[in-house]
Design an enzyme around this catalytic site. Structure first.
Site, mmCIF file in Angstrom:
data_model
loop_
_atom_site.group_PDB
_atom_site.id
_atom_site.type_symbol
_atom_site.label_atom_id
_atom_site.label_comp_id
_atom_site.label_asym_id
_atom_site.label_seq_id
_atom_site.Cartn_x
_atom_site.Cartn_y
_atom_site.Cartn_z
ATOM 1 N N CYS A 198 18.996 51.630 -10.935
ATOM 2 C CA CYS A 198 18.623 52.721 -9.986
ATOM 3 C C CYS A 198 17.726 53.492 -11.164
ATOM 4 O O CYS A 198 17.296 54.528 -10.136
ATOM 5 C CB CYS A 198 19.371 53.390 -8.818
ATOM 6 S SG CYS A 198 20.657 52.478 -8.694
ATOM 7 N N HIS A 206 16.881 59.483 -7.017
ATOM 8 C CA HIS A 206 17.529 57.873 -6.005
ATOM 9 C C HIS A 206 18.616 58.482 -5.008
ATOM 10 O O HIS A 206 19.296 59.327 -5.605
ATOM 11 C CB HIS A 206 18.176 57.357 -7.050
ATOM 12 C CG HIS A 206 19.214 56.169 -7.308
ATOM 13 N ND1 HIS A 206 18.544 55.327 -6.310
ATOM 14 C CD2 HIS A 206 20.623 55.929 -6.921
ATOM 15 C CE1 HIS A 206 19.440 54.316 -6.548
ATOM 16 N NE2 HIS A 206 20.453 55.298 -6.890
ATOM 17 N N ASN A 214 21.014 52.574 -0.432
ATOM 18 C CA ASN A 214 21.138 52.795 -1.516
ATOM 19 C C ASN A 214 20.339 51.785 -2.161
ATOM 20 O O ASN A 214 20.777 50.605 -2.134
ATOM 21 C CB ASN A 214 22.242 52.635 -2.324
ATOM 22 C CG ASN A 214 22.569 52.927 -3.971
ATOM 23 O OD1 ASN A 214 20.857 52.340 -4.378
ATOM 24 N ND2 ASN A 214 22.741 53.113 -5.002
#
Length: 405
Positions: free
Chosen positions: A181, A331, A361
């Site tokens: 990420c 993020h 996500n």
């Protein structure tokens, strides 16, 4: 001595110290000047003080420190998501959960998932093409393609296939960056270093992941979180006075790997090798990766502690204060994390970019996907300053202070 970003600090090159104004500091990020705009830094692949070669000429004199006066800026963005939308109600049909339970704990309502013959590289190419169109750059003018992904469709990486699909006839370098990420932030910094120190002009940075392929869809603790997507930006060389990447801060901590991972595992073989002089552990067993394993509480603690510190460090290297930020772009992992980081940085909710509810996500794709939507909707405008940060498996985390346009 060269620092991590390939630039020389003045302390390690005495002969250059007098050529840099005392008021200008060279940060670990590779950017100069407390006035936030980087000026000039000296680069050279070989500097050995005053030591002379046999010819009587020192390496620094023979090759000459190259003055890197280029800056870089973001001039185009694009994104792409799969067609299949999975809602919280859809998940409630396969695991013990509800739309309310998921939304309250994560902020997520829907996510997109690759299905059928969908390919991640197809999404990456679509996102890249949109970024090139916005930037008005022809694929043949691309000097480098960086594919930030932890889920490539080839063990050896997907970047060259994206380069091919884009139709880059000059065969520019293309390679993958694996940092989960945090990958997109590392890609941005890598692009800046290639432009500043390598003479590149147009660098495509793509963040794309398909974590749905590594999710245990019977585990309600993780299957509710992840989706698939791709996002891209075109980073372009410019004069140093127009530089749009003011500072950055990058870290990793392998000790935290136990909290978030998808480790390799061996598949059991159906036969046992004989012992007549053969090696018992040969040939190696076929292996694959396990589903994502995550300690949610520890990852949350890590994010809300380390991300604000990283952003403050990047701001300090850029010579800026939090009040200079127009947008906070994190993020998109969990709405609670976004809220907690914004609170610690004293950034009001209306200045936090979030599209988590629609996509979940999406790992390395989350920042460029959210940026693209914010730019195309008119929320982010040319000249706006953005504090962006990625964090995740590794553990890795990093931030960048940048200007759009």
């Amino acid at each position: 001595m060269a620092n991590a970003s390939g630039f020389f600090t003045t302390a390690s090159v005495p002969s250059l110290r007098r050529r840099i104004q005392p008021s200008i500091a060279v940060y670990r990020s590779g950017f100069c000047s407390p006035e936030r705009i980087s000026k000039r830094v000296f680069c050279s692949s070989t500097i050995e003080g005053e030591k002379k070669h046999a010819s009587g000429v020192s390496p620094s004199e023979s090759r000459g420190p190259r003055l890197a006066s280029k800056g870089c800026k973001l001039v185009g963005c694009g994104s792409a998501v799969p067609k299949l939308k999975i809602s919280n109600d859809d998940l409630a049909k396969i695991v013990d959960t509800t739309d309310e339970w998921i939304a309250v704990r994560t902020g997520i309502r829907n996510r997109r998932v690759l299905s059928g013959k969908d390919r991640l590289t197809t999404l990456a190419v679509e996102a890249a093409e949109k970024a090139l169109q916005m930037a008005q750059v022809d694929p043949d003018d691309v000097d480098l393609v960086l594919m930030c992904s932890s889920t490539p469709e080839d063990l050896f990486g997907s970047a060259p296939q994206i380069q091919k699909a884009l139709g880059c006839k000059r065969n520019p370098l293309a390679y993958d960056i694996t940092a989960a990420c945090s990958g997109f932030i590392l890609g941005l910094v890598s692009a800046a270093c290639h432009i500043r120190g390598g003479g590149f002009n147009n660098v495509l940075v793509i963040g794309a992941d398909s974590l749905s392929r590594y999710v245990d869809w019977t585990d309600r603790g993780t299957c509710i979180l992840f989706g698939d997507a791709a996002g891209a930006v075109l980073v372009q060389a410019c004069d140093s006075e127009e530089d749009g990447l003011y500072g950055f801060d990058l870290h990793s901590d392998g000790e935290g790997q136990r909290h978030l991972n998808a480790s390799i595992k061996e598949n059991e073989m159906d036969h046992v090798l004989g012992s007549n002089g053969s090696v018992s552990d040969f040939p190696p067993r076929q292996s694959s990766y396990s589903c994502i394993q995550m300690n949610g509480k520890e990852v949350f603690r890590f994010a809300v502690r380390c991300v604000p510190q990283s952003i403050e460090s990047a701001l300090g290297k850029a010579g800026m204060h939090g009040s200079s930020i127009d947008w906070l772009l994190l993020h998109q992992a969990n709405q609670r994390i976004l809220d907690a980081v914004a609170t610690r940085l004293e950034v009001p909710p209306e200045r936090v970019i979030s599209n988590l509810a629609n996509y979940g996500n999406t790992s390395a794709a989350s920042i460029p996907l959210a940026l693209d939507e914010a730019v195309r909707s008119g929320k982010v405008k040319a000249g706006h300053t953005i504090a962006a940060a990625g964090f995740g498996a590794g553990l890795t985390w990093g931030s960048a202070i940048l200007r759009w346009g």
